[in-house]
Design an enzyme around this catalytic site. Sequence first.
Site, PDB file in Angstrom:
ATOM      1  N   ASP A 187      -2.812  -8.019  -0.919  1.00 17.13           N
ATOM      2  CA  ASP A 187      -2.891  -6.596  -0.594  1.00 17.13           C
ATOM      3  C   ASP A 187      -1.845  -6.265   0.487  1.00 17.13           C
ATOM      4  O   ASP A 187      -1.435  -7.155   1.236  1.00 17.13           O
ATOM      5  CB  ASP A 187      -4.315  -6.347  -0.066  1.00 17.13           C
ATOM      6  CG  ASP A 187      -4.487  -4.983   0.514  1.00 17.13           C
ATOM      7  OD1 ASP A 187      -4.417  -4.009  -0.247  1.00 17.13           O
ATOM      8  OD2 ASP A 187      -4.684  -4.872   1.750  1.00 17.13           O
TER       9      ASP A 187
ATOM     10  N   ASP B 252      -1.678  -2.873   2.742  1.00 24.83           N
ATOM     11  CA  ASP B 252      -2.132  -2.203   3.972  1.00 24.83           C
ATOM     12  C   ASP B 252      -3.393  -2.832   4.550  1.00 24.83           C
ATOM     13  O   ASP B 252      -4.391  -3.017   3.850  1.00 24.83           O
ATOM     14  CB  ASP B 252      -2.352  -0.711   3.716  1.00 24.83           C
ATOM     15  CG  ASP B 252      -1.022   0.021   3.611  1.00 24.83           C
ATOM     16  OD1 ASP B 252      -0.125  -0.293   4.411  1.00 24.83           O
ATOM     17  OD2 ASP B 252      -0.877   0.867   2.718  1.00 24.83           O
TER      18      ASP B 252
ATOM     19  N   LYS C  18      -8.028  -3.366  -9.315  1.00 20.92           N
ATOM     20  CA  LYS C  18      -7.047  -4.418  -9.023  1.00 20.92           C
ATOM     21  C   LYS C  18      -7.447  -5.695  -9.771  1.00 20.92           C
ATOM     22  O   LYS C  18      -6.579  -6.468 -10.181  1.00 20.92           O
ATOM     23  CB  LYS C  18      -6.994  -4.694  -7.514  1.00 20.92           C
ATOM     24  CG  LYS C  18      -6.318  -3.622  -6.668  1.00 20.92           C
ATOM     25  CD  LYS C  18      -6.126  -4.133  -5.217  1.00 20.92           C
ATOM     26  CE  LYS C  18      -5.589  -3.077  -4.277  1.00 20.92           C
ATOM     27  NZ  LYS C  18      -5.398  -3.560  -2.892  1.00 20.92           N
TER      28      LYS C  18
HETATM   29  O1  LIG Z   1      -2.954   2.818  -0.635  1.00 20.13           O
HETATM   30  C1  LIG Z   1      -3.828   2.593   0.240  1.00 20.13           C
HETATM   31  O2  LIG Z   1      -4.644   3.458   0.604  1.00 20.13           O
HETATM   32  C2  LIG Z   1      -3.948   1.228   0.842  1.00 20.13           C
HETATM   33  O3  LIG Z   1      -3.176   0.311   0.147  1.00 20.13           O
HETATM   34  P1  LIG Z   1      -3.545  -1.243   0.065  1.00 20.13           P
HETATM   35  O4  LIG Z   1      -4.303  -1.419  -1.217  1.00 20.13           O
HETATM   36  O5  LIG Z   1      -2.207  -1.913   0.056  1.00 20.13           O
HETATM   37  O6  LIG Z   1      -4.365  -1.594   1.256  1.00 20.13           O
HETATM   38 MG   LIG Z   2      -5.615  -2.980   2.133  1.00 20.33          MG
END
Ligand SMILES: O=C(O)COP(=O)(O)O
Ligand SMILES: [Mg+2]
EC number: 3.1.3.18
Length: 219
Positions: free
Chosen positions: A8, A10, A146
């Site tokens: 992942d 963020d 995902k």
């Molecule tokens: O797009 C988001 O809100 C967060 O993205 P992520 O899945 O990389 O944590």
């Molecule tokens: Mg994330």
Amino acid sequence: MIKAIAVDIDGTLTYKDRSLNCKAVEALRKVDATIILATGNISCFARTAAKLIGVSDIAICENGGVVRFDYDGEDIILGDKSKCLKAVEILKKHYRVELLDDDYRKSEVCLRRTFPIDEAKKLLPEDVRIIDSGFAYHITDREVSKGKALKFIAEKLGIKLEEIVAIGDSENDIDMFEVAGIGVAVANADVRLKRVADVVTSKPNGDGVVEALEFLGLI
Ligand SMILES: O=C(O)COP(=O)(O)O
Ligand SMILES: [Mg+2]
């Protein structure tokens, strides 16, 4: 044998302010396995991030609504955005909603976290779901996640799901942990993700990624 890592972005590779942890970047570059970015972000963001981080071009974008294999290739759209837009119309009757990156989103809707999500969940039709990434709310087609996108990629690459490690921090990573061989939650992760994780790191964000790669003997 671990053949791929789905990671992942963020809250996992990045800090709360979304800046990258450079130690995690350095560590990922050393790993002898296919690194797949798995994110709620749009595909042009994921494509660029993959190139700059120096990992494979294979990416799960928009929480599994979009998948891509090559930097110059096409987006494969797995989610139906029209279902999500209908759900937004319902939410608009109750809350002031602000759409994010909407011109670029192909399979889902992303909203600023300005309303109570648990209450909003009760208003939405069965064919969509609303997920909190910790950074934004995402309304996705119920058919995508995902996890499903990871299964799709594994089949195309000819690798088994048991040979994949997933690393993440929030609710939008839960389905990926359910299908991957090993699920690693970083220390700052949502408690719901920690509950389904095989390993929870002691360090947060990118430091937790480095810790996990060391623990798994990958660096
Ligand atoms: O797009 C988001 O809100 C967060 O993205 P992520 O899945 O990389 O944590
Ligand atoms: Mg994330």
